[in-house]
Design a protein around this motif. Structure first.
Motif, PDB file in Angstrom:
ATOM      1  N   UNK A  72      44.196  36.788  31.634  1.00 35.26           N
ATOM      2  CA  UNK A  72      45.270  37.765  31.543  1.00 35.26           C
ATOM      3  C   UNK A  72      46.131  37.816  32.809  1.00 35.26           C
ATOM      4  N   UNK A  73      45.485  37.854  33.978  1.00 34.69           N
ATOM      5  CA  UNK A  73      46.240  37.999  35.228  1.00 34.69           C
ATOM      6  C   UNK A  73      46.368  36.706  36.036  1.00 34.69           C
ATOM      7  N   UNK A  90      38.827  27.038  31.822  1.00 32.60           N
ATOM      8  CA  UNK A  90      38.124  27.565  30.661  1.00 32.60           C
ATOM      9  C   UNK A  90      37.511  26.447  29.823  1.00 32.60           C
ATOM     10  N   UNK A  91      38.252  25.384  29.632  1.00 34.06           N
ATOM     11  CA  UNK A  91      37.748  24.296  28.790  1.00 34.06           C
ATOM     12  C   UNK A  91      36.601  23.509  29.440  1.00 34.06           C
ATOM     13  N   UNK A  92      36.370  23.707  30.741  1.00 38.07           N
ATOM     14  CA  UNK A  92      35.277  23.013  31.424  1.00 38.07           C
ATOM     15  C   UNK A  92      34.010  23.852  31.546  1.00 38.07           C
ATOM     16  N   UNK A  93      34.070  25.084  31.076  1.00 36.19           N
ATOM     17  CA  UNK A  93      32.900  25.954  31.176  1.00 36.19           C
ATOM     18  C   UNK A  93      31.914  25.634  30.060  1.00 36.19           C
ATOM     19  N   UNK A  94      30.637  25.766  30.378  1.00 35.51           N
ATOM     20  CA  UNK A  94      29.601  25.540  29.379  1.00 35.51           C
ATOM     21  C   UNK A  94      28.578  26.669  29.466  1.00 35.51           C
ATOM     22  N   UNK A  95      27.480  26.529  28.737  1.00 40.67           N
ATOM     23  CA  UNK A  95      26.475  27.585  28.678  1.00 40.67           C
ATOM     24  C   UNK A  95      25.945  27.958  30.064  1.00 40.67           C
ATOM     25  N   UNK A  96      25.742  26.976  30.937  1.00 42.58           N
ATOM     26  CA  UNK A  96      25.174  27.282  32.251  1.00 42.58           C
ATOM     27  C   UNK A  96      26.176  27.971  33.163  1.00 42.58           C
ATOM     28  N   UNK A  97      27.465  27.846  32.882  1.00 42.19           N
ATOM     29  CA  UNK A  97      28.451  28.540  33.705  1.00 42.19           C
ATOM     30  C   UNK A  97      28.870  29.849  33.058  1.00 42.19           C
ATOM     31  N   UNK A 138      43.532  27.755  27.653  1.00 42.15           N
ATOM     32  CA  UNK A 138      43.528  26.451  26.999  1.00 42.15           C
ATOM     33  C   UNK A 138      44.945  25.950  26.736  1.00 42.15           C
ATOM     34  N   UNK A 139      45.853  26.231  27.683  1.00 35.65           N
ATOM     35  CA  UNK A 139      47.216  25.755  27.583  1.00 35.65           C
ATOM     36  C   UNK A 139      48.090  26.511  26.608  1.00 35.65           C
ATOM     37  N   UNK A 140      47.602  27.646  26.116  1.00 38.60           N
ATOM     38  CA  UNK A 140      48.371  28.435  25.152  1.00 38.60           C
ATOM     39  C   UNK A 140      48.468  29.878  25.629  1.00 38.60           C
ATOM     40  N   UNK A 141      49.566  30.541  25.243  1.00 43.71           N
ATOM     41  CA  UNK A 141      49.708  31.963  25.549  1.00 43.71           C
ATOM     42  C   UNK A 141      48.744  32.754  24.671  1.00 43.71           C
ATOM     43  N   UNK A 142      48.191  33.804  25.259  1.00 40.09           N
ATOM     44  CA  UNK A 142      47.280  34.679  24.531  1.00 40.09           C
ATOM     45  C   UNK A 142      47.636  36.114  24.897  1.00 40.09           C
ATOM     46  N   UNK A 143      47.758  36.970  23.886  1.00 35.13           N
ATOM     47  CA  UNK A 143      48.161  38.356  24.131  1.00 35.13           C
ATOM     48  C   UNK A 143      46.959  39.224  24.506  1.00 35.13           C
ATOM     49  N   UNK A 144      47.267  40.329  25.176  1.00 39.73           N
ATOM     50  CA  UNK A 144      46.228  41.313  25.481  1.00 39.73           C
ATOM     51  C   UNK A 144      45.608  41.823  24.185  1.00 39.73           C
ATOM     52  N   UNK A 145      46.395  41.984  23.150  1.00 40.63           N
ATOM     53  CA  UNK A 145      45.887  42.400  21.834  1.00 40.63           C
ATOM     54  C   UNK A 145      44.799  41.427  21.371  1.00 40.63           C
TER      55      UNK A 145
END
Length: 175
Positions: A72-73, A90-97, A138-145
């Protein structure tokens, strides 16, 4: 509710509805951890899974941080838990992170304090923004909603896990 949680708003505007459902699910996770020792909070669901209530609290700390701060920020804040706390895409995170892995010295009290601090920061970050404010994931806009809806979904799913974990620990069941 008798356990101290507030039922989400039954008739309210969109923002109040979203915020009250998120608050309810946060309170549910905290409720599932009430009265547990560190050993109980570390109890895994069933081998080979290592999923525990302590791991879920840590995970939700990371989820709050990722969506309300990093997405968001656009803050480049490090992860809170785990051996590698450097910021990751975000796309590089996995279960251990994602906080599920519990360090030997981790405590439930410490994890809950970190989680509560992160939820307070999330609420403060979101409060002045309109629901259509956007971040990027992930390279896309995402709203607070969308973030609110995703967080409600994330908590709802993991609160189901928490219910089963708590029942495994001491037989407590319920929502």
């Amino acid at each position: 509710m008798p356990d101290g949680r507030t039922i989400p708003a039954l008739t309210a505007d969109e923002r109040t509805t979203l915020e009250s459902w998120l608050a309810f699910h946060r309170a549910t996770l905290a409720h599932k951890c009430t009265g547990l020792t560190d050993d109980q909070a570390r109890t895994a669901a069933a081998p080979p899974s290592r999923l525990s209530l302590l791991g879920l609290v840590q995970h939700m700390t990371e989820v709050e941080r990722v969506w309300f701060r990093r997405v968001l920020l656009k803050e480049a804040v490090p992860l809170v838990h785990g051996p590698d706390r450097t910021p990751k895409r975000l796309e590089d995170m996995d279960e251990t992170s994602g906080g599920f892995e519990v360090d030997d010295d981790a405590t439930l009290a410490g994890a809950l304090a970190a989680w509560r601090a992160e939820t307070a920061t999330a609420d403060a970050n979101a409060a002045p923004l309109p629901l259509d404010a956007t971040g990027e994931a992930l390279g896309k806009k995402v709203s607070l909603r969308w973030i609110y809806v995703h967080m409600i979904e994330e908590y709802a799913r993991h609160n189901g896990h928490a219910d089963l974990l708590r029942e495994r620990v001491d037989g407590s069941a319920g929502y």
